[in-house]
Design a protein around this motif. Structure first.
Motif, short mmCIF file in Angstrom:
data_model
loop_
_atom_site.label_atom_id
_atom_site.label_comp_id
_atom_site.label_asym_id
_atom_site.label_seq_id
_atom_site.Cartn_x
_atom_site.Cartn_y
_atom_site.Cartn_z
N LYS A 144 0.62 12.78 -11.55
CA LYS A 144 1.73 13.32 -10.75
C LYS A 144 1.28 13.64 -9.32
O LYS A 144 2.08 13.54 -8.38
N ASN A 145 0.00 14.02 -9.15
CA ASN A 145 -0.53 14.27 -7.81
C ASN A 145 -0.90 12.97 -7.10
O ASN A 145 -0.73 12.84 -5.89
N LEU A 146 -1.43 12.03 -7.87
CA LEU A 146 -1.78 10.73 -7.29
C LEU A 146 -0.55 10.09 -6.66
O LEU A 146 -0.63 9.45 -5.60
N LYS A 147 0.61 10.29 -7.29
CA LYS A 147 1.86 9.70 -6.78
C LYS A 147 2.26 10.27 -5.42
O LYS A 147 3.09 9.68 -4.73
N LYS A 148 1.65 11.40 -5.03
CA LYS A 148 1.97 12.03 -3.75
C LYS A 148 1.15 11.46 -2.59
O LYS A 148 1.40 11.80 -1.43
N ILE A 149 0.16 10.62 -2.91
CA ILE A 149 -0.65 10.01 -1.85
C ILE A 149 0.24 9.16 -0.95
O ILE A 149 1.05 8.36 -1.43
N LYS A 150 0.08 9.34 0.36
CA LYS A 150 0.87 8.60 1.32
C LYS A 150 0.05 7.45 1.91
O LYS A 150 -1.09 7.65 2.31
N ILE A 151 0.66 6.28 1.93
CA ILE A 151 -0.01 5.12 2.51
C ILE A 151 0.99 4.36 3.39
O ILE A 151 2.20 4.44 3.18
N PRO A 152 0.49 3.63 4.38
CA PRO A 152 1.38 2.86 5.26
C PRO A 152 1.93 1.62 4.55
O PRO A 152 1.25 1.03 3.72
N LEU A 153 3.14 1.27 4.89
CA LEU A 153 3.77 0.10 4.28
C LEU A 153 4.25 -0.85 5.38
O LEU A 153 5.43 -0.87 5.76
N PRO A 154 3.32 -1.66 5.92
CA PRO A 154 3.73 -2.68 6.91
C PRO A 154 4.50 -3.80 6.22
O PRO A 154 4.50 -3.91 4.99
N PRO A 155 5.13 -4.66 6.99
CA PRO A 155 5.76 -5.86 6.39
C PRO A 155 4.70 -6.68 5.65
O PRO A 155 3.52 -6.68 6.02
N LEU A 156 5.14 -7.38 4.62
CA LEU A 156 4.21 -8.12 3.77
C LEU A 156 3.35 -9.12 4.55
O LEU A 156 2.14 -9.21 4.30
N PRO A 157 3.89 -9.88 5.52
CA PRO A 157 3.03 -10.79 6.29
C PRO A 157 1.93 -10.05 7.05
O PRO A 157 0.80 -10.55 7.17
N THR A 158 2.27 -8.85 7.55
CA THR A 158 1.26 -8.04 8.24
C THR A 158 0.19 -7.57 7.26
O THR A 158 -1.00 -7.57 7.57
N GLN A 159 0.61 -7.18 6.05
CA GLN A 159 -0.34 -6.77 5.02
C GLN A 159 -1.32 -7.92 4.72
O GLN A 159 -2.51 -7.70 4.55
N GLN A 160 -0.79 -9.13 4.61
CA GLN A 160 -1.62 -10.28 4.29
C GLN A 160 -2.67 -10.52 5.38
O GLN A 160 -3.83 -10.83 5.08
#
Length: 395
Positions: A144-160
Motif C-alpha cells: 500500500k505504501n509502494l503504490k504511493k511512490i511517484k514517478i514521471p510518466l513521459p509519452p511512450l516514445p520518449t520513454q523508449q
C-alpha cells in the motif's frame, strides 16, 4: 523540455502484486531440486535474475500460489531487507514465481519496461523510500505504501528513447563490474594455488602478533576540519581496496595528539575491528605523507618474515574471516578486541613464496585498478544521465 506528469504507481495502470501468500507460503520441505523457479531477492544481480542459488517449487504449488506468477519484462522490486533493489524478468523465467520479499510491476502498454526499471532504480525513487518504509529491526515497504511512490510518466516514445540511452550506459557499467569480478576471481585463484596447502597446515602458523606490530587509536573522536591532515577512518576501508573519496581531515594540532601510539606508513595493512565493516582489510595506498588513522581500525606493520600484500590477502581468506568473526563479541554491532585479534593463528608460508605472490598479484591489481577507474567513470555517466533526464520533474 516540458515537464512530465508525475504519477503514483498505484494509479498508473500498472499491475502490482507480491509473493506474500500467508499460510500458503512454501515450507522448507516443499522446495525441490527441479521445478518452477521461486525467485528471491538473493537472485537479483545487475538488474536481472541470476539462476545461481535458485529455489524451486512443484507445478502444483506454483498453481496454488497465483499472485506472484511473473512474465518476461515484468519489473521486480524488493520490499524487505535491502529495499528498493530492482530487476527485470528475462524470457527464461516466463511463469516463474516470487517470494514474499518481492513485488512485481507489469505494464499494459503505458510504460516501457526498461524505462520503468531504470526509474524505479533511480535516486528519484530511492529518496522517497525512507518515508514509506516501516519497521525497525526489519525494514519493509508495504504494498500500500509502494503504490504511493511517484514517478514521471513521459509519452511512450520518449520513454523508449530514455530507456535506450540509459540501457546502453548501464551495459557499460555492468561490463566494467564483470571485468572487476574476473580480476577478483583471478586473484583468489592465484592465492589458493600458492597458499592453499599452508592454510590447513597447523605447523605453518603463528600468532598475528608474531608477524606484525599493531598501531591503534584509543582516544576520543578527533574533531574534523574542512582541510588539513588526512584522517583514515573505517569507512575508507572497503573489501580489498582503499576508498580515497571518504577521507576526513583533522588539524595539524590534533594530528600531533592523535599519533601517540605510532606512525602508519604507505603499504601498511588496515583492519576494521567492529561494526558493519568488521573484518574488512586493505593496504594504505601511495600518495600519503603525513596522515592519521582513526578509531575502529588497527594498522598492521609486518616484520621481516612477512609480506604486507600477503597479509592483506590472508586476512581476507575464508579461513581467517571465519576465525575473526568467531572471536568477535557484541549483538547490535559485533567487534573484536585487539588482544584477541593478536592471538589468532595465521599461516606463514616461506617469505620467497610470499614475495612471488605479491609480485604476481600487483600485476592483477594494476589491471583491476584501471577497471575500477573505468567503472567510476561509467557510474558517473549513468548517474549524470539519470539526473539530466529527471531534473525537470515536479516534486
Amino acid at each position: 523540455m516540458s515537464k512530465w506528469e508525475n504519477v503514483e504507481i498505484g494509479s498508473s495502470g500498472l499491475k502490482i502484486a507480491d509473493g506474500n501468500y500467508s499460510a500458503k507460503y512454501p515450507r522448507s520441505e516443499e522446495f525441490i531440486v527441479e521445478g518452477v523457479p521461486f525467485i528471491r531477492a538473493n537472485n537479483f544481480k545487475n538488474k536481472t535474475i541470476q539462476d545461481e542459488d535458485m529455489y524451486f517449487i512443484s507445478p502444483e504449488k506454483h498453481a496454488e500460489l497465483k499472485k506472484g506468477h511473473v512474465l518476461p519484462n515484468d519489473v521486480l522490486i524488493t520490499t524487505r531487507g535491502n529495499i528498493g533493489e530492482v530487476a527485470i524478468v528475462p524470457k527464461r523465467h516466463n511463469d516463474s514465481n516470487i517470494n514474499a520479499q518481492i513485488v512485481l510491476l507489469r505494464s499494459y502498454g503505458n510504460f516501457h519496461p526498461l524505462y520503468l526499471l531504470h526509474v524505479l532504480g533511480s535516486n528519484l525513487v530511492k529518496e522517497q523510500l525512507p518515508k514509506l518504509t516501516t519497521g525497525t529491526a526489519l525494514k519493509q515497504l508495504p504494498v500500500k505504501n509502494l503504490k504511493k511512490i511517484k514517478i514521471p510518466l513521459p509519452p511512450l516514445p520518449t520513454q523508449q528513447k530514455i530507456a535506450a540511452i540509459l540501457d546502453e550506459a548501464d551495459k557499460l557499467r555492468q561490463l566494467n563490474k564483470q571485468l572487476i569480478a574476473k580480476y577478483e576471481a583471478l586473484s583468489q585463484s592465484l592465492f589458493l594455488e600458492m597458499f592453499g596447502d599452508y592454510i590447513h597446515d597447523k605447523n605453518s602458523k603463528k600468532k598475528i602478533e608474531d608477524i606484525a606490530s599493531f598501531i591503534d587509536y584509543r582516544g576520543k573522536t578527533p574533531e574534523r576540519v574542512d582541510n588539513g591532515v588526512p584522517l583514515i577512518s573505517a569507512k575508507c576501508v572497503r573489501p580489498g581496496y582503499f576508498d580515497k573519496t571518504r577521507l576526513d581531515f583533522i588539524s595539524k594540532e590534533t594530528y600531533s595528539k592523535v599519533m601517540t601510539r605510532g606512525y602508519p606508513k604507505v603499504g601498511d595493512v588496515l583492519f576494521t575491528t567492529e561494526g558493519a565493516t568488521l573484518g574488512y582489510t586493505c593496504r594504505i595506498p601511495n600518495g600519503f605523507k603525513d596522515f592519521a588513522v582513526g578509531q575502529r581500525l588497527i594498522t598492521l606493520q609486518v616484520n621481516e618474515n612477512y609480506n604486507a600484500i600477503t597479509l592483506d590477502y590472508m586476512l581476507n581468506s575464508d579461513t581467517l574471516q571465519f576465525e575473526i568473526f568467531k572471536q568477535a563479541t557484541g549483538s547490535a554491532a559485533k567487534g573484536i578486541r585487539s588482544a584477541k585479534f593478536a592471538k589468532i593463528l595465521i599461516p606463514v608460508p616461506p617469505l620467497l613464496l610470499q614475495n612471488l605472490f605479491a609480485q604476481r598479484i600487483q600485476v592483477i591489481e594494476q589491471q583491476k585498478a584501471q577497471a575500477q577507474q573505468a567503472l567510476a567513470k561509467s557510474e558517473d555517466l549513468f548517474n549524470s544521465l539519470l539526473q539530466r533526464t529527471f531534473k525537470t520533474i515536479d516534486t
